[in-house]
Structure formats: C-alpha cells, structure tokens
Motif scaffolding. Structure first.
Motif, mmCIF file in Angstrom:
data_model
loop_
_atom_site.group_PDB
_atom_site.id
_atom_site.type_symbol
_atom_site.label_atom_id
_atom_site.label_comp_id
_atom_site.label_asym_id
_atom_site.label_seq_id
_atom_site.Cartn_x
_atom_site.Cartn_y
_atom_site.Cartn_z
ATOM 1 N N GLN A 15 -37.506 -61.299 44.057
ATOM 2 C CA GLN A 15 -36.341 -61.623 43.228
ATOM 3 C C GLN A 15 -35.022 -61.250 43.892
ATOM 4 O OE1 GLN A 15 -37.306 -59.214 39.755
ATOM 5 N NE2 GLN A 15 -35.761 -57.685 40.266
ATOM 6 N N SER A 16 -35.069 -60.484 44.981
ATOM 7 C CA SER A 16 -33.836 -60.034 45.618
ATOM 8 C C SER A 16 -33.918 -60.245 47.125
ATOM 9 C CB SER A 16 -33.594 -58.553 45.322
ATOM 10 O OG SER A 16 -32.371 -58.127 45.855
ATOM 11 N N SER A 17 -32.809 -60.614 47.734
ATOM 12 C CA SER A 17 -32.780 -60.864 49.175
ATOM 13 C C SER A 17 -31.735 -59.974 49.844
ATOM 14 C CB SER A 17 -32.468 -62.344 49.462
ATOM 15 O OG SER A 17 -31.189 -62.678 48.933
ATOM 16 N N GLY A 18 -31.962 -59.709 51.110
ATOM 17 C CA GLY A 18 -30.981 -58.979 51.900
ATOM 18 C C GLY A 18 -30.969 -57.478 51.680
ATOM 19 N N LEU A 19 -31.973 -56.933 51.027
ATOM 20 C CA LEU A 19 -32.005 -55.486 50.801
ATOM 21 C C LEU A 19 -32.164 -54.748 52.130
ATOM 22 C CD1 LEU A 19 -34.401 -55.204 47.706
ATOM 23 C CD2 LEU A 19 -31.902 -55.160 47.719
ATOM 24 N N THR A 20 -31.383 -53.690 52.302
ATOM 25 C CA THR A 20 -31.536 -52.844 53.499
ATOM 26 C C THR A 20 -32.138 -51.492 53.147
ATOM 27 O OG1 THR A 20 -29.320 -51.849 53.325
ATOM 28 C CG2 THR A 20 -29.515 -53.938 54.547
ATOM 29 N N ALA A 21 -32.284 -51.231 51.860
ATOM 30 C CA ALA A 21 -32.870 -49.951 51.427
ATOM 31 C C ALA A 21 -33.451 -50.122 50.034
ATOM 32 C CB ALA A 21 -31.820 -48.845 51.432
ATOM 33 N N ASN B 73 -35.964 -49.396 60.542
ATOM 34 C CA ASN B 73 -35.008 -50.207 61.304
ATOM 35 C C ASN B 73 -34.449 -51.370 60.501
ATOM 36 O OD1 ASN B 73 -35.401 -48.514 63.454
ATOM 37 N ND2 ASN B 73 -36.873 -49.851 64.506
ATOM 38 N N GLU B 74 -35.285 -51.976 59.662
ATOM 39 C CA GLU B 74 -34.813 -53.099 58.849
ATOM 40 C C GLU B 74 -34.582 -52.705 57.393
ATOM 41 O OE1 GLU B 74 -36.689 -57.057 59.843
ATOM 42 O OE2 GLU B 74 -38.092 -55.722 60.878
ATOM 43 N N VAL B 75 -35.468 -51.875 56.844
ATOM 44 C CA VAL B 75 -35.335 -51.409 55.450
ATOM 45 C C VAL B 75 -35.688 -49.926 55.384
ATOM 46 C CG1 VAL B 75 -36.153 -51.642 53.073
ATOM 47 C CG2 VAL B 75 -35.927 -53.687 54.508
ATOM 48 N N SER B 76 -34.797 -49.137 54.777
ATOM 49 C CA SER B 76 -35.085 -47.729 54.528
ATOM 50 C C SER B 76 -35.723 -47.574 53.146
ATOM 51 C CB SER B 76 -33.802 -46.895 54.594
ATOM 52 O OG SER B 76 -33.352 -46.761 55.930
ATOM 53 N N VAL B 77 -36.577 -46.553 53.015
ATOM 54 C CA VAL B 77 -37.283 -46.342 51.748
ATOM 55 C C VAL B 77 -37.195 -44.869 51.355
ATOM 56 C CG1 VAL B 77 -39.476 -46.525 50.510
ATOM 57 C CG2 VAL B 77 -38.903 -48.208 52.293
ATOM 58 N N VAL B 78 -36.818 -44.622 50.089
ATOM 59 C CA VAL B 78 -36.769 -43.265 49.538
ATOM 60 C C VAL B 78 -37.660 -43.215 48.300
ATOM 61 C CG1 VAL B 78 -35.325 -41.494 48.440
ATOM 62 C CG2 VAL B 78 -34.447 -42.800 50.380
ATOM 63 N N SER C 280 -38.797 -42.428 57.044
ATOM 64 C CA SER C 280 -38.697 -43.729 56.362
ATOM 65 C C SER C 280 -37.270 -44.167 56.106
ATOM 66 C CB SER C 280 -39.464 -43.689 55.031
ATOM 67 O OG SER C 280 -38.805 -42.850 54.098
ATOM 68 N N THR C 281 -36.291 -43.341 56.470
ATOM 69 C CA THR C 281 -34.885 -43.704 56.280
ATOM 70 C C THR C 281 -34.117 -43.543 57.590
ATOM 71 O OG1 THR C 281 -34.430 -41.448 55.515
ATOM 72 C CG2 THR C 281 -34.758 -43.134 53.833
ATOM 73 N N GLY C 282 -33.076 -44.358 57.744
ATOM 74 C CA GLY C 282 -32.213 -44.253 58.913
ATOM 75 C C GLY C 282 -30.868 -44.857 58.600
ATOM 76 N N ARG C 283 -29.941 -44.618 59.485
ATOM 77 C CA ARG C 283 -28.605 -45.201 59.309
ATOM 78 C C ARG C 283 -28.675 -46.697 59.541
ATOM 79 N NH1 ARG C 283 -24.736 -42.049 58.199
ATOM 80 N NH2 ARG C 283 -23.241 -43.712 58.580
ATOM 81 N N LEU C 284 -27.875 -47.431 58.742
ATOM 82 C CA LEU C 284 -27.859 -48.874 58.839
ATOM 83 C C LEU C 284 -27.236 -49.291 60.158
ATOM 84 C CD1 LEU C 284 -28.475 -51.532 57.401
ATOM 85 C CD2 LEU C 284 -26.168 -51.467 56.452
#
Length: 334
Positions: free
Chosen positions: A236-242, A267-272, A330-334
């Motif tokens: 349902q959502s596009s372009g998410l980076t996190a 690298n493409e999507v961070s996850v918390v 699982s997380t990094g700077r954009l």
C-alpha cells in the motif's frame, strides 16, 4: 503415611497449638517446649501442609499471573523477573494464559479465588470495567504489569510507550529518513496501540513531516502474521526508506519480507523494532529496537504486590521504568 501435626504434638507431649506456635511464632514458646517440638519435627521429618496453613493464616504464599499469550517471547523475561522476586519473598506462581478472552479470564480469577491466592499479577491487557468489577468482587490485591489504568487506582509497572515510540521514530528521522512506514497495533489497544501510534505521529509533526495514511498498517496484536503485515505495508505504500514496527516479532516479519524481495537492510530500508526480546540480537541483520526492561518490570511488579498484600504504602502508584534505543545493524543513515 505422612506424619501430622497431631503426631508431632504427641511425641513432644505438648498441645497442637504449641506446635503451631513453634512453627509460626517461636519466640512465644518457652525453650524446653520449643526444643521438644523441634526434636519431634526432625524425628518425624514433618512438613506442614501449605494449604492447611493457608486456611489458618489467610495466606497461601501463592500469586496468580494472567498472560494474554504465553507463546509471545516478550513475556519470557517478565516471567523470569516475577519468578526471581517471588522466590525471594517466599511466593509460588500460578501462570494462566487467557488468549485475551474475557470469559477465560473470569474463569481463572474464580479459580485463583478458590485457591486463595494472595494476589494477582495482571499482564498487558487493558482493565475493562467488567474486569475491574470482578476484581473488586473477589477482593483480590492486583498489580498491573506492562499495562496501566487511568480510570482505576490500581498499581502498575510499565514503560512510557508513547515516549518510546517517539524516540524510535526520532532516531530514524535523525538518521536522515523522511518517508517512514509503521506497523502498528490496532488503535483499540489503548496500552500499546494508541500510545505507540501517538508517539510516531508526534515525532513526524514536530519535524514537519507529512503523516501519510498509506504508510501505516494496523494489525491485531496477537493474531496477525508478521510477514503478511510487512507485505501489506509495502503493497500500500511506496518509497519507504525505513519502517518502525511496534514489536520485535513484527519487525522480524519485515526483515524476512525484505530479504525475500531482495531489498538490502539497512542500505535500502532501515528497520526498528520494539521490546528487545532475545531473538532480536540474532536476526540477520541484528535488529535495532526499543529495549524494555522486561525482567525489571516483572520483578518490580512482584515487589509492589508483596507490599500491597502486607498493607505497606506504595509511594508511586503508576510506576514508569526507563526504556532505551539499542542500535544494531538493521538501521543506517540514509
């Protein structure tokens, strides 16, 4: 045949009440009688019946615990904290799984009442009016664990869920992310659904970021498949980076989905995630998460209940324990 208190009294040549006083108030018994009773207890290897003592002294040194879903790994450390604190204070635990079913909860409460437990540790679910009415009817001391009630004056131990979700979202924003998705519990869940959603929304608004409805997917806390939740969010959502998921189990579903789709984390999507269950340190990549001090929550809940049972004043009715962000791979700077 197991020896009885009558057998002890007979060998020691004292009354049954004297034997009882030796076991429960030894300072009230003269030394020569006390020695005879203790010698008789040793000779017979007598062990008092816990249930009988409970009927006499109105305490069974037993606490009841109700948990929504014992399969959820979140509860493991909470129960361990409860168990350690209970052992220290001389209690045993009876743990029951409610499956968030009110009728099942009421059945367990009545079982606890019949077994004359000294108090109840009520975990995670909200206290609805009919639940509170039943607790009052049974006159059962209760402490809320990882939940709270603003309607009723019930002691509780938990983190500040709204602030914890805010901090997790702010961490992602500080890492450069602007298009952030969320997998949230249903807003009908006033403990972990509404509060964590509000923290997420507050962080976006304070940073002048748009709240996109398509960036949020709501799940039923106990029954929604984590992988399906992740798939639904990205459909349902596009372009998410996190993505901020309101439990580690849901976050693991996101990691699994992204791995299957060939999307690189972080690298493409961070996850918390949220909770810091033990498995969060063993995912690939290891999961950044909001750490709840689950062991401390369980331990403090028993301490508060012990004080309540013994009529001691509790200076903090609704106790808030600290959380922290545990940063992993699982997380990094954009």
């Amino acid at each position: 045949m197991k020896p009885t208190i009558k057998d002890v009294a007979k060998i020691a040549s004292v009354s049954i009440s004297t034997v009882s006083r030796v076991m429960n108030a030894p300072d009230t018994v003269v030394e020569n009688k006390k020695k005879r009773v203790l010698d008789a207890i040793e000779e017979l290897k007598y062990k008092p019946n816990a249930l009988a003592r409970g009927l006499i002294y109105k305490k069974t040194h037993t606490l009841g615990v109700v948990i929504p879903d014992i399969r959820n790994p979140y509860y493991a450390d909470i129960i361990r904290g409860m168990e350690d604190a209970s052992k220290k204070s001389g209690y045993s635990l009876i743990i029951c799984n409610t499956d968030t079913d009110g009728n099942r909860l009421f059945s367990y409460l009545n079982t606890f009442y019949e077994k004359q437990i000294d108090g109840l540790l009520y975990t995670s679910n909200p206290i609805f009016p009919d639940y509170y009415k039943e607790l009052k009817r049974l006159r059962m001391p209760v402490v809320l664990v990882a939940t709270h009630s603003m309607e009723y004056e019930l002691p509780s131990v938990k983190i500040n869920d709204e602030q914890a979700a805010y901090d997790a979202t702010q961490f992602l924003i500080d890492s450069g992310h602007r298009n952030i998705g969320m997998i949230s519990f249903d807003l009908g869940d006033s403990i972990a659904g509404q509060t964590r959603y509000q923290g997420f929304v507050r962080a976006l608004r304070e940073n002048n970021l748009e709240l996109k409805r398509d960036n949020i997917f709501f799940v039923s806390e106990y029954f929604h498949d984590p992988y399906d939740a992740a798939e639904s969010l990205f459909r349902q959502s596009s372009g998410l980076t996190a993505v901020f998921a309101v439990s580690d189990v849901l976050a693991m579903g996101v990691l699994s989905y992204l791995n299957e789709k060939g999307v690189a984390v972080p690298n493409e999507v961070s996850v918390v995630g949220f909770d810091n269950i033990r498995l969060s340190a063993f995912t690939v990549p290891k999961l950044t998460t909001v750490a709840q001090p689950m062991y401390q929550i369980g331990y403090r809940a028993v301490e508060k209940l012990h004080a309540l049972i013994n009529g001691e004043a509790d200076p903090v009715l609704r106790e808030i324990v600290p959380h922290e962000i545990v940063v992993r791979a699982s997380t990094g700077r954009l």
